[in-house]
Design a protein around this motif. Structure first.
Motif, PDB file in Angstrom:
ATOM      1  N   ALA A  24       7.130   3.814   9.349  1.00  0.00           N
ATOM      2  CA  ALA A  24       6.506   2.527   9.666  1.00  0.00           C
ATOM      3  C   ALA A  24       7.321   1.378   9.072  1.00  0.00           C
ATOM      4  O   ALA A  24       7.553   0.355   9.739  1.00  0.00           O
ATOM      5  CB  ALA A  24       5.070   2.501   9.142  1.00  0.00           C
ATOM      6  N   ILE A  25       7.783   1.549   7.845  1.00  0.00           N
ATOM      7  CA  ILE A  25       8.563   0.498   7.190  1.00  0.00           C
ATOM      8  C   ILE A  25       9.937   0.355   7.840  1.00  0.00           C
ATOM      9  O   ILE A  25      10.428  -0.763   8.057  1.00  0.00           O
ATOM     10  CB  ILE A  25       8.685   0.792   5.689  1.00  0.00           C
ATOM     11  CG1 ILE A  25       7.301   0.701   5.031  1.00  0.00           C
ATOM     12  CG2 ILE A  25       9.665  -0.163   5.013  1.00  0.00           C
ATOM     13  CD1 ILE A  25       7.263   1.207   3.610  1.00  0.00           C
ATOM     14  N   ALA A  26      10.561   1.475   8.208  1.00  0.00           N
ATOM     15  CA  ALA A  26      11.868   1.418   8.874  1.00  0.00           C
ATOM     16  C   ALA A  26      11.772   0.691  10.212  1.00  0.00           C
ATOM     17  O   ALA A  26      12.655  -0.105  10.570  1.00  0.00           O
ATOM     18  CB  ALA A  26      12.418   2.827   9.063  1.00  0.00           C
ATOM     19  N   LEU A  27      10.706   0.958  10.962  1.00  0.00           N
ATOM     20  CA  LEU A  27      10.539   0.291  12.256  1.00  0.00           C
ATOM     21  C   LEU A  27      10.271  -1.202  12.070  1.00  0.00           C
ATOM     22  O   LEU A  27      10.759  -2.026  12.848  1.00  0.00           O
ATOM     23  CB  LEU A  27       9.405   0.950  13.036  1.00  0.00           C
ATOM     24  CG  LEU A  27       9.702   2.359  13.555  1.00  0.00           C
ATOM     25  CD1 LEU A  27       8.448   3.002  14.130  1.00  0.00           C
ATOM     26  CD2 LEU A  27      10.803   2.328  14.621  1.00  0.00           C
ATOM     27  N   ALA A  28       9.495  -1.554  11.043  1.00  0.00           N
ATOM     28  CA  ALA A  28       9.264  -2.975  10.766  1.00  0.00           C
ATOM     29  C   ALA A  28      10.573  -3.654  10.400  1.00  0.00           C
ATOM     30  O   ALA A  28      10.863  -4.775  10.847  1.00  0.00           O
ATOM     31  CB  ALA A  28       8.243  -3.116   9.643  1.00  0.00           C
ATOM     32  N   ARG A  29      11.387  -2.970   9.617  1.00  0.00           N
ATOM     33  CA  ARG A  29      12.693  -3.524   9.222  1.00  0.00           C
ATOM     34  C   ARG A  29      13.590  -3.710  10.448  1.00  0.00           C
ATOM     35  O   ARG A  29      14.440  -4.614  10.479  1.00  0.00           O
ATOM     36  CB  ARG A  29      13.355  -2.611   8.195  1.00  0.00           C
ATOM     37  CG  ARG A  29      14.599  -3.195   7.550  1.00  0.00           C
ATOM     38  CD  ARG A  29      15.113  -2.304   6.435  1.00  0.00           C
ATOM     39  NE  ARG A  29      14.199  -2.276   5.289  1.00  0.00           N
ATOM     40  CZ  ARG A  29      13.542  -1.216   4.878  1.00  0.00           C
ATOM     41  NH1 ARG A  29      13.691  -0.050   5.502  1.00  0.00           N
ATOM     42  NH2 ARG A  29      12.747  -1.282   3.833  1.00  0.00           N
ATOM     43  N   ALA A  51       3.937  -3.684   2.894  1.00  0.00           N
ATOM     44  CA  ALA A  51       5.384  -3.580   3.089  1.00  0.00           C
ATOM     45  C   ALA A  51       5.790  -4.091   4.468  1.00  0.00           C
ATOM     46  O   ALA A  51       6.823  -4.756   4.621  1.00  0.00           O
ATOM     47  CB  ALA A  51       5.830  -2.132   2.912  1.00  0.00           C
ATOM     48  N   ILE A  52       4.982  -3.797   5.482  1.00  0.00           N
ATOM     49  CA  ILE A  52       5.273  -4.278   6.839  1.00  0.00           C
ATOM     50  C   ILE A  52       5.170  -5.806   6.890  1.00  0.00           C
ATOM     51  O   ILE A  52       6.038  -6.489   7.445  1.00  0.00           O
ATOM     52  CB  ILE A  52       4.315  -3.634   7.854  1.00  0.00           C
ATOM     53  CG1 ILE A  52       4.575  -2.124   7.936  1.00  0.00           C
ATOM     54  CG2 ILE A  52       4.455  -4.282   9.232  1.00  0.00           C
ATOM     55  CD1 ILE A  52       3.498  -1.352   8.682  1.00  0.00           C
ATOM     56  N   THR A  53       4.108  -6.330   6.288  1.00  0.00           N
ATOM     57  CA  THR A  53       3.894  -7.774   6.279  1.00  0.00           C
ATOM     58  C   THR A  53       5.011  -8.486   5.530  1.00  0.00           C
ATOM     59  O   THR A  53       5.469  -9.571   5.933  1.00  0.00           O
ATOM     60  CB  THR A  53       2.533  -8.098   5.641  1.00  0.00           C
ATOM     61  OG1 THR A  53       1.495  -7.443   6.379  1.00  0.00           O
ATOM     62  CG2 THR A  53       2.276  -9.594   5.645  1.00  0.00           C
ATOM     63  N   ALA A 223      13.018   9.151   8.453  1.00  0.00           N
ATOM     64  CA  ALA A 223      12.705   7.882   9.111  1.00  0.00           C
ATOM     65  C   ALA A 223      13.936   7.281   9.780  1.00  0.00           C
ATOM     66  O   ALA A 223      13.827   6.647  10.839  1.00  0.00           O
ATOM     67  CB  ALA A 223      12.124   6.903   8.097  1.00  0.00           C
ATOM     68  N   GLY A 224      15.094   7.472   9.182  1.00  0.00           N
ATOM     69  CA  GLY A 224      16.313   6.937   9.776  1.00  0.00           C
ATOM     70  C   GLY A 224      16.609   7.542  11.140  1.00  0.00           C
ATOM     71  O   GLY A 224      17.038   6.849  12.066  1.00  0.00           O
ATOM     72  N   VAL A 225      16.374   8.848  11.285  1.00  0.00           N
ATOM     73  CA  VAL A 225      16.602   9.506  12.569  1.00  0.00           C
ATOM     74  C   VAL A 225      15.548   9.063  13.580  1.00  0.00           C
ATOM     75  O   VAL A 225      15.855   8.803  14.754  1.00  0.00           O
ATOM     76  CB  VAL A 225      16.594  11.037  12.391  1.00  0.00           C
ATOM     77  CG1 VAL A 225      16.771  11.736  13.741  1.00  0.00           C
ATOM     78  CG2 VAL A 225      17.707  11.461  11.435  1.00  0.00           C
ATOM     79  N   ILE A 226      14.296   8.963  13.136  1.00  0.00           N
ATOM     80  CA  ILE A 226      13.236   8.489  14.032  1.00  0.00           C
ATOM     81  C   ILE A 226      13.552   7.081  14.512  1.00  0.00           C
ATOM     82  O   ILE A 226      13.400   6.757  15.704  1.00  0.00           O
ATOM     83  CB  ILE A 226      11.874   8.530  13.317  1.00  0.00           C
ATOM     84  CG1 ILE A 226      11.475   9.976  13.005  1.00  0.00           C
ATOM     85  CG2 ILE A 226      10.795   7.851  14.166  1.00  0.00           C
ATOM     86  CD1 ILE A 226      10.245  10.108  12.130  1.00  0.00           C
TER      87      ILE A 226
END
Length: 276
Positions: A24-29, A51-53, A223-226
């Protein structure tokens, strides 16, 4: 349609901890607004949302128990409505069970299958319908396991659920291709998401001689691969299952000659968690 036309809105299930939270955090980034479900930890869910916010993205969350099958699709639909659209869906919820097949009760079998496969089917179906209705293509990524490819002693129910999820992923890849929606699986090996509070070493510093890279992986590495599979860069990848396991799956031939005792016959995985 261009490979980047799908909305910058994502939903991740099981994101209060571990791989789901890291994803979730990787996608927000990467520039996505991210909705997510949680199960085990309300505090963890709050941390994920914060973290997303902090990354300047919108978020929404909802508690979900995927064994409550009728609730699965409505939760996904509500999150998508809160985000205003959907471009990426990541199915991550999963629990384990250590029990030989002959010792597994039907209630435990049903709990594993409902959590890992039946509930996942309903979430994936709902997400697929939303992506089709959106008309802009999209990405679906399913977190399975290395044990979606290789069995393990004492993992009968878990393997059955993950083998089934892998098959569902491949079938969805074919069925959704005409809509510009790619569907791929990520199959983690040993990922250090539940280290004890007294463990201060980085997972890469904890020896795992049976894994070719010599250590377990981290949630961020999955998360990096996703994140890549959810990106426009992966526009020509569909129906794949990416083993992210430090080479663990390649050790089958070596095991027959290099496993020195019968310790592998003992179930060693303790406890369960609702979120891979």
């Amino acid at each position: 349609m261009a490979p980047s036309d799908y909305p910058r809105a994502a939903i991740v299930t099981g994101a209060d901890q571990g791989i789901g939270r890291a994803t979730a955090i990787a996608l927000a980034r990467a520039g996505f607004d991210v909705g997510f479900t949680w199960h085990d930890s309300e505090a963890g869910a709050a941390n994920t949302a914060a973290a997303i916010t902090a990354l300047g993205r919108r978020t929404a969350s909802s508690w979900l128990d995927t064994t409550d099958l009728p609730s699965c699709a409505p939760v996904i639909e509500k999150l998508a409505a809160n985000l205003g659209s959907l471009g990426v869906f990541v199915n991550n919820v999963g629990i384990g069970l250590n029990s030989s097949v002959v010792d597994t009760s039907y209630s435990d079998w049903q709990r594993i299958l409902d959590t890992n496969l039946n509930g996942a089917f309903l979430c994936l179906q709902a997400a697929a319908k939303l992506l089709i209705a959106g008309g802009s293509g999209g990405r679906i990524v399913v977190v399975t396991s290395i044990h979606a490819h290789q069995p393990r002693f004492g993992f009968g129910a878990y393997c059955a659920s993950k083998f089934g999820l892998d098959g569902l992923t491949k079938t969805l890849a074919v069925e959704l291709s005409e809509h510009g929606i790619t569907v791929n699986a990520v199959a983690p090996g040993e990922i250090a998401t539940h280290l004890g509070p007294d463990e201060t070493r980085h997972p890469h510093d904890i020896p795992r001689p049976g894994i070719p890279l010599g250590h377990a992986g981290t949630a961020d590495e999955i998360a990096g691969v996703i994140n890549f599979l959810a990106s426009p860069a992966a526009s020509y990848v569909t129906g794949a299952s990416w083993e992210v396991d430090g080479g663990m799956a390649q050790m089958g031939a070596q095991a027959s000659s290099h496993v020195a005792n019968n310790d592998w016959r003992q179930a060693t995985r303790k406890g369960t968690s609702n979120g891979d």
